[in-house]
Design an enzyme around this catalytic site. Sequence first.
Site, PDB file in Angstrom:
ATOM      1  N   ALA A 114       3.182  -1.067   4.794  1.00 33.87           N
ATOM      2  CA  ALA A 114       2.690  -1.116   5.877  1.00 33.87           C
ATOM      3  C   ALA A 114       1.903  -2.619   6.213  1.00 33.87           C
ATOM      4  O   ALA A 114       2.128  -2.825   7.432  1.00 33.87           O
ATOM      5  CB  ALA A 114       1.274  -0.158   5.690  1.00 33.87           C
TER       6      ALA A 114
ATOM      7  N   TYR B 220      11.678   8.594   1.570  1.00 37.74           N
ATOM      8  CA  TYR B 220      11.620   7.704   0.528  1.00 37.74           C
ATOM      9  C   TYR B 220      12.147   7.994  -0.644  1.00 37.74           C
ATOM     10  O   TYR B 220      12.382   7.347  -1.911  1.00 37.74           O
ATOM     11  CB  TYR B 220      10.084   7.236   0.105  1.00 37.74           C
ATOM     12  CG  TYR B 220       9.321   6.522   1.378  1.00 37.74           C
ATOM     13  CD1 TYR B 220       9.585   5.229   1.750  1.00 37.74           C
ATOM     14  CD2 TYR B 220       8.383   7.183   2.021  1.00 37.74           C
ATOM     15  CE1 TYR B 220       8.783   4.679   2.698  1.00 37.74           C
ATOM     16  CE2 TYR B 220       7.757   6.853   3.256  1.00 37.74           C
ATOM     17  CZ  TYR B 220       8.129   5.435   3.419  1.00 37.74           C
ATOM     18  OH  TYR B 220       7.426   4.843   4.515  1.00 37.74           O
TER      19      TYR B 220
ATOM     20  N   PRO C 247       0.700  -1.227   0.129  1.00 35.55           N
ATOM     21  CA  PRO C 247      -0.077  -0.106   0.067  1.00 35.55           C
ATOM     22  C   PRO C 247       1.023   1.289  -0.053  1.00 35.55           C
ATOM     23  O   PRO C 247       1.781   1.450   0.752  1.00 35.55           O
ATOM     24  CB  PRO C 247      -0.885  -0.192   1.414  1.00 35.55           C
ATOM     25  CG  PRO C 247      -0.051  -1.131   2.200  1.00 35.55           C
ATOM     26  CD  PRO C 247       0.542  -2.067   1.228  1.00 35.55           C
ATOM     27  N   ASN C 248       0.468   2.261  -0.809  1.00 29.83           N
ATOM     28  CA  ASN C 248       1.051   3.624  -0.756  1.00 29.83           C
ATOM     29  C   ASN C 248       2.396   3.611  -1.797  1.00 29.83           C
ATOM     30  O   ASN C 248       2.688   4.781  -1.849  1.00 29.83           O
ATOM     31  CB  ASN C 248       1.155   4.242   0.570  1.00 29.83           C
ATOM     32  CG  ASN C 248      -0.338   4.315   1.310  1.00 29.83           C
ATOM     33  OD1 ASN C 248      -1.104   4.889   0.898  1.00 29.83           O
ATOM     34  ND2 ASN C 248      -0.520   3.562   2.420  1.00 29.83           N
TER      35      ASN C 248
ATOM     36  N   ASN D  26       8.000  -5.871  -1.278  1.00 28.29           N
ATOM     37  CA  ASN D  26       8.002  -4.745  -0.484  1.00 28.29           C
ATOM     38  C   ASN D  26       6.541  -4.486   0.163  1.00 28.29           C
ATOM     39  O   ASN D  26       5.641  -3.851  -0.376  1.00 28.29           O
ATOM     40  CB  ASN D  26       8.381  -3.363  -1.323  1.00 28.29           C
ATOM     41  CG  ASN D  26       8.540  -2.264  -0.223  1.00 28.29           C
ATOM     42  OD1 ASN D  26       7.805  -2.408   0.941  1.00 28.29           O
ATOM     43  ND2 ASN D  26       9.004  -1.131  -0.629  1.00 28.29           N
TER      44      ASN D  26
ATOM     45  N   GLU E 272      12.476 -10.092   0.948  1.00 30.80           N
ATOM     46  CA  GLU E 272      11.537  -8.849   1.374  1.00 30.80           C
ATOM     47  C   GLU E 272      12.418  -7.294   1.155  1.00 30.80           C
ATOM     48  O   GLU E 272      13.601  -7.537   1.743  1.00 30.80           O
ATOM     49  CB  GLU E 272      11.279  -9.038   2.872  1.00 30.80           C
ATOM     50  CG  GLU E 272      10.534  -7.869   3.433  1.00 30.80           C
ATOM     51  CD  GLU E 272      10.293  -8.510   5.246  1.00 30.80           C
ATOM     52  OE1 GLU E 272      10.651  -9.306   5.538  1.00 30.80           O
ATOM     53  OE2 GLU E 272       9.693  -7.535   5.928  1.00 30.80           O
TER      54      GLU E 272
ATOM     55  N   HIS F 202      12.591  -3.416   2.054  1.00 31.20           N
ATOM     56  CA  HIS F 202      12.008  -1.945   2.757  1.00 31.20           C
ATOM     57  C   HIS F 202      12.977  -0.780   2.012  1.00 31.20           C
ATOM     58  O   HIS F 202      14.100  -0.926   2.381  1.00 31.20           O
ATOM     59  CB  HIS F 202      12.048  -1.873   4.260  1.00 31.20           C
ATOM     60  CG  HIS F 202      11.089  -3.081   4.655  1.00 31.20           C
ATOM     61  ND1 HIS F 202       9.848  -3.108   4.861  1.00 31.20           N
ATOM     62  CD2 HIS F 202      11.397  -4.207   5.057  1.00 31.20           C
ATOM     63  CE1 HIS F 202       9.401  -4.114   5.136  1.00 31.20           C
ATOM     64  NE2 HIS F 202      10.441  -4.725   5.484  1.00 31.20           N
TER      65      HIS F 202
ATOM     66  N   ARG G 236      12.361   3.693  12.618  1.00 26.97           N
ATOM     67  CA  ARG G 236      11.418   4.501  12.631  1.00 26.97           C
ATOM     68  C   ARG G 236      10.185   4.227  13.857  1.00 26.97           C
ATOM     69  O   ARG G 236      10.857   3.589  14.679  1.00 26.97           O
ATOM     70  CB  ARG G 236      10.469   4.205  11.244  1.00 26.97           C
ATOM     71  CG  ARG G 236      11.496   4.690   9.976  1.00 26.97           C
ATOM     72  CD  ARG G 236      10.814   4.527   8.792  1.00 26.97           C
ATOM     73  NE  ARG G 236       9.580   5.339   8.513  1.00 26.97           N
ATOM     74  CZ  ARG G 236       8.688   5.098   7.616  1.00 26.97           C
ATOM     75  NH1 ARG G 236       8.930   4.002   6.718  1.00 26.97           N
ATOM     76  NH2 ARG G 236       7.777   5.579   7.721  1.00 26.97           N
TER      77      ARG G 236
ATOM     78  N   ARG H 287       5.363  11.449  -1.773  1.00 26.39           N
ATOM     79  CA  ARG H 287       5.140  11.452  -0.371  1.00 26.39           C
ATOM     80  C   ARG H 287       6.502  11.530   0.490  1.00 26.39           C
ATOM     81  O   ARG H 287       7.486  10.423   0.082  1.00 26.39           O
ATOM     82  CB  ARG H 287       4.084  10.521   0.380  1.00 26.39           C
ATOM     83  CG  ARG H 287       4.474   9.024   0.197  1.00 26.39           C
ATOM     84  CD  ARG H 287       3.962   8.235   1.148  1.00 26.39           C
ATOM     85  NE  ARG H 287       4.372   6.941   1.220  1.00 26.39           N
ATOM     86  CZ  ARG H 287       4.096   6.003   1.796  1.00 26.39           C
ATOM     87  NH1 ARG H 287       3.772   6.187   3.051  1.00 26.39           N
ATOM     88  NH2 ARG H 287       4.811   4.823   1.798  1.00 26.39           N
TER      89      ARG H 287
END
Lengths: 145, 145, 145, 145, 145, 145, 145, 145, 145, 145, 145, 145
Positions: free
Chosen positions: E78, E24, E11-12, E75, E99, E101, E108, E19
């Site tokens: 969330a 990012y 998501p996103n 990836n 995986e 990120h 974070r 953003r």
Amino acid sequence: MPKTVFVLNGPNLNLLGQRQPEIYGSETLADVQASCAALSAEIGLEMRFEQSNSEGTLVDLIQEARTAADAIVLNPAAYSHTSVAILDALKAFDGPVLEVHISNIHQRESFRHHSYVSLRADGVIAGCGTQGYLLALRRVATLLA
Amino acid sequence: MPKTVFVLNGPNLNLLGQRQPEIYGSETLADVQASCAALSAEIGLEMRFEQSNSEGTLVDLIQEARTAADAIVLNPAAYSHTSVAILDALKAFDGPVLEVHISNIHQRESFRHHSYVSLRADGVIAGCGTQGYLLALRRVATLLA
Amino acid sequence: MPKTVFVLNGPNLNLLGQRQPEIYGSETLADVQASCAALSAEIGLEMRFEQSNSEGTLVDLIQEARTAADAIVLNPAAYSHTSVAILDALKAFDGPVLEVHISNIHQRESFRHHSYVSLRADGVIAGCGTQGYLLALRRVATLLA
Amino acid sequence: MPKTVFVLNGPNLNLLGQRQPEIYGSETLADVQASCAALSAEIGLEMRFEQSNSEGTLVDLIQEARTAADAIVLNPAAYSHTSVAILDALKAFDGPVLEVHISNIHQRESFRHHSYVSLRADGVIAGCGTQGYLLALRRVATLLA
Amino acid sequence: MPKTVFVLNGPNLNLLGQRQPEIYGSETLADVQASCAALSAEIGLEMRFEQSNSEGTLVDLIQEARTAADAIVLNPAAYSHTSVAILDALKAFDGPVLEVHISNIHQRESFRHHSYVSLRADGVIAGCGTQGYLLALRRVATLLA
Amino acid sequence: MPKTVFVLNGPNLNLLGQRQPEIYGSETLADVQASCAALSAEIGLEMRFEQSNSEGTLVDLIQEARTAADAIVLNPAAYSHTSVAILDALKAFDGPVLEVHISNIHQRESFRHHSYVSLRADGVIAGCGTQGYLLALRRVATLLA
Amino acid sequence: MPKTVFVLNGPNLNLLGQRQPEIYGSETLADVQASCAALSAEIGLEMRFEQSNSEGTLVDLIQEARTAADAIVLNPAAYSHTSVAILDALKAFDGPVLEVHISNIHQRESFRHHSYVSLRADGVIAGCGTQGYLLALRRVATLLA
Amino acid sequence: MPKTVFVLNGPNLNLLGQRQPEIYGSETLADVQASCAALSAEIGLEMRFEQSNSEGTLVDLIQEARTAADAIVLNPAAYSHTSVAILDALKAFDGPVLEVHISNIHQRESFRHHSYVSLRADGVIAGCGTQGYLLALRRVATLLA
Amino acid sequence: MPKTVFVLNGPNLNLLGQRQPEIYGSETLADVQASCAALSAEIGLEMRFEQSNSEGTLVDLIQEARTAADAIVLNPAAYSHTSVAILDALKAFDGPVLEVHISNIHQRESFRHHSYVSLRADGVIAGCGTQGYLLALRRVATLLA
Amino acid sequence: MPKTVFVLNGPNLNLLGQRQPEIYGSETLADVQASCAALSAEIGLEMRFEQSNSEGTLVDLIQEARTAADAIVLNPAAYSHTSVAILDALKAFDGPVLEVHISNIHQRESFRHHSYVSLRADGVIAGCGTQGYLLALRRVATLLA
Amino acid sequence: MPKTVFVLNGPNLNLLGQRQPEIYGSETLADVQASCAALSAEIGLEMRFEQSNSEGTLVDLIQEARTAADAIVLNPAAYSHTSVAILDALKAFDGPVLEVHISNIHQRESFRHHSYVSLRADGVIAGCGTQGYLLALRRVATLLA
Amino acid sequence: MPKTVFVLNGPNLNLLGQRQPEIYGSETLADVQASCAALSAEIGLEMRFEQSNSEGTLVDLIQEARTAADAIVLNPAAYSHTSVAILDALKAFDGPVLEVHISNIHQRESFRHHSYVSLRADGVIAGCGTQGYLLALRRVATLLA
């Protein structure tokens, strides 16, 4: 006969003044040693000043203090939070132990809030910058008087 | 051919008999070494006895045991509670590992209740004083028989 | 002028290929060093490759990197989980830091899930076997380009 | 006059040798009793050997030991982890208490890592198989000597 | 016959580059897709690149990969932290799972420190920016070779 | 030859139908026994039905089942949450174990949410009232078929 | 007039029989549907059988059940542990809710031990394999009788 | 123009010298006030010395310090551990804040290990007895210089 | 017709006056029984006084009280902290329940701070020595009046 | 030019007025939409009103708001407590975000006390019934003025 | 000479009989004062009865008791759970301290289960309604006799 | 007859506009009082506006509201997180209670995430700046209408 104090410094304090000056200030460890030497002379203490990055070496130094020193001023740095070995060495030392942290560890990461050394230290001084060493020496002088 | 056992001792155990006698008794580490040597001879084991205040040196000794020893008796002292490195070194050792604590760690501060070494040790003997070393050697002898 | 990277290895990695091959594979640390050297040459990096079982020595090496290296690739092994001293040394280093774990630490014991080093590392690569070192070097090359 | 030791066994130990031999081995409780009897005779101890699946009965036996025994060797099995009543009974006993676990409880489910009995036991021996009983008897003999 | 890898994005990630560029970066997801396509071609992999904001759709895609792909680069964004459904879908996939990120999730908020996906992933690459996808593809190529 | 199942009931279940009917309903334990007997006969099982308020007695009954029964249906009541001894006894039983709770324990006090017995039970049926016993018997019949 | 039951299945259950057969067995979801249909017919229930990987779709189905069904049998799979939305939808349904898990979730990873759905379900059946659906239907029949 | 420092004391410090002398010593608060006055005069500080058992009054005094003082030395006593109101008042004060504890709070009950005041204090001095006030005044003098 | 009260005592209370007199005083349980009998007679209560080391027996006695007693005074001793079975038995009793602890359990080990019995008891009296029984009887008399 | 606000509603809010009226009241979502439309018109806001049971759809709607709306009023319902994806979508939205809960979530089950959305929301209004939407719109109007 | 007892009441007890009568009953604090006065006279105690909503005032009253009273009966109400200041004041009082709670705090919200006052109180009486004050006075009389 | 509302403000709110304007804005409490007065007049409410730094005084004011007010709007500030006494006072008030926080407490230190007051408040409004008071008054007007 003058009393002797060991001023011991933990890992990365040899970089003092060079790393994260917003936390630790710009004084170097040599500056601190000089200030401690000056005040010790003024208040009648013999002083030995050491730094090590090694937990085992710090244990050795504290053990040596058992016969060579009357008090210990210790800035355990990172080992505050992780070293039971240093705590145990301090427990085998009979004189006053003063713990010093240059920054206020309670305002930093949560893993810095707990100190094994505090379980043995007579006094703890944090967040007074490098002046903390001098305040600790004054306290030592009072306790050894 | 006789089997060899390493008897390894962690930080501050060199002070045995000198610090906190109400917890650790009055025997010195030399006394323990002598008792271990005597029993080892009696039950047919070669023994090497070492102490270090340094975590890295203890890792080195355990690694050395991989080729030089058939079993390890280890009193990890303070490093029981904080050293994953020692645990990992022990995991690379194939023979029996006996963990010894002179005092009953379960009756002391809560941070002494957990031992990383216990995650690898075959047997754990606590609170039997310095006799714990001898009991561990007997167990080693049985396992190596 | 070529950039320099320190590739540093923590405790027990000198046993690579000899212990727990189901987790760590059969390559030795010398094999890894050779692969790293080859790739570094290919992508134009100077490389120094070190291993130590001692936390203090690793702190010393990281401090040395402050003036001698542009980046650090670090496999902290067991000290990932217990060493605030290494974290603090890394915080005093200004260049990129890449953390490498040969195995996927998130699938092992829960005490291996947390890494102090990750609090400073720019990138973390886990579970890619010894290829993780090479991926880290590629990332370093990009960041230093 | 010879000293007396009670060797008490908790729930399911009557099945020893029959259940989960990969954890507990193939010796039966009768075998353990025989070994304990032999060693007790050798080192000059009177021994009484009992097993019960009932917490209340174990409390009764420990209370009986207050007048009938000089020491207790106790394998509390499952009640190690759940019985405050047994702990309280042991607190009312003045002589040495040795706690024995056949397996290394620290490598099993997390609810087996804590033992109420350890809060009172003088010594704790775990992971030495049924030899643990014999090691405990040796310790008892030393303490009663 | 060339191997196929699914590169899946949670998501996103469709907003990448738009953003929080301080976390990012400024590359868009289309840029990432292009880089992945280029590297895949170079190292001989077929690639399919997808993004969805829906947990169920991601489960569907992973299920589809069971027959249509040899490896997955994921990836999960969330959903890393909240989706057991995606973990279960990955457990039903037999090939390598990498995986990725973009940021170092360990620096974070604490709820981003745990990833359900890591419980299945073969390798985890975090904090290497969008280059992390390329490193993952290199690892996939090695594993499928 | 017919298979035998022990249906065992823990503390206070002898009061069934008399206490807290809003939770447990108005059927008595004798009613449950009768229903179980009827269904067992119908599906070809021998059944023995017992209740005890004593943890030790329940351990004894489970041990007896090792030779006298092919399966156990157990409503451990309060001992679900506190008895490692019953768990250990069940671990020494080789056949199917079905755990029954009349009420849905997940909607009651938090200390009732965890069951040691569930760590060994093959199946767990909760909140189906006294019909849960009958469903468990059906499952037993299938597993023993 | 016959009563209607919705049998709803959560994410990845469409793979039943194909993934992790050591946990879930070799029956497919179509097999389960057939068994449920057969038993429903036998005991006089109308049945609708659905599966979705999407949390939102499952919420929609449960909402639809408010007017179209008298009871729900739900295997929420991964969403058991993460979905408050499904819990809230079930709270808006007035009839009986039976929760089914094919495996005994209490013996798997700790994050599978808690189910939001259990906070609303009337009954919970776990670890009875796919027979759990049939037991749940029997319970539904009793409750709707 | 001389700088002004408020020396504020929390609940029960009016009993100093009268309660628990093994922890707090035999000096009274009047003695402390006299020592502080003497040192303040010596190092050129104006000083106001107050004590209150009321949290609200301490908040009032800290608010008053916003315009009337340049620094605060605060021994918050019991309110260290429970008062967010005092923390918030201190956050509205711009000058240096030194927190003093006569005893080493880290060696007392665990609820005394955490201090809300430390989240705002610039420096923290604990376990230096009543000399801690004097050390704090020296630090204040340095900071205000 | 006079009301009847059961005064029930848990494990190890039969040793009252013999063990840990610094905690429990020197009165024996027979002394307590005599005092309770005297006060009961004075305030018009029938009294039955029992002690058991067995959890199951205490459950039996509480169940018996359902028809034979109007109130229960219970000193559950160690079972306060571990017995859900006793809690459940008390929940099936309709009259007043008074819980008595001779010592103040809140000042002892942390595992003694929680009492399952308090979840059902109407009143709890701790730290009043054996007079606590008498205070409880007075409360019972008031409630039954 | 008038400002636009998205009023978004999470799972099960389409049932408003039909489920749990003791918590949520008897107004339907259509009633809420009408009230919001009326107030928006009065205070000069354009409004779009949406509801979805799907987390992914809510993420899509929030992403759409990035270009189509100046503010968001969001009642995330169950996803408040479980959705990091919605939090991340909101973090990519630059305008004001107001979070609304019809009931006071702090008085309900503990898992409803934490909201991921609150980590991004500018304001949070809970327990004001459906009037909460109107209060949120008033706040939005002030912030956009 | 008669002994004096202070009966002190914490916040909101002035509302006794007016608020939450289902928890606290219908007696007013004046009623309680009258009952306490009557019993005190009967058993030969001087009594002073006070109530305050202010933590600081309660600290003042306890400090006053150091010279004016032989014992304290204290119902700390809400301050039980939050006031270290009251605990510290009580630690400076040498005579008996009896803590009274009208309701059984262990059956209320979890934050009411812990009392700082219990760490100093000699006895604790909870859930005996306002009779608890009278029971406490009886205990005081015995201790002062 | 007009309804009366008390608007009560906790510690340090008298400094509003003077401290931490980045969190609390630049309006003073007098400004807030004026806005509240204006809106109250407009919507037909009598209003009394008070602030205190003292927990006891706030309890007194809330108690006074029992007879003098129909509703309470309360910004408890720091006491939100620490005062059970204020919670208990509010529980003795029958009318609506609206809790206001100027900032969004969920984005600040973790000890500010929990509010005792929320356990009684009908509505909670946070992060709407000083407008939160006005929104709360509107809600009060609706509830009292």
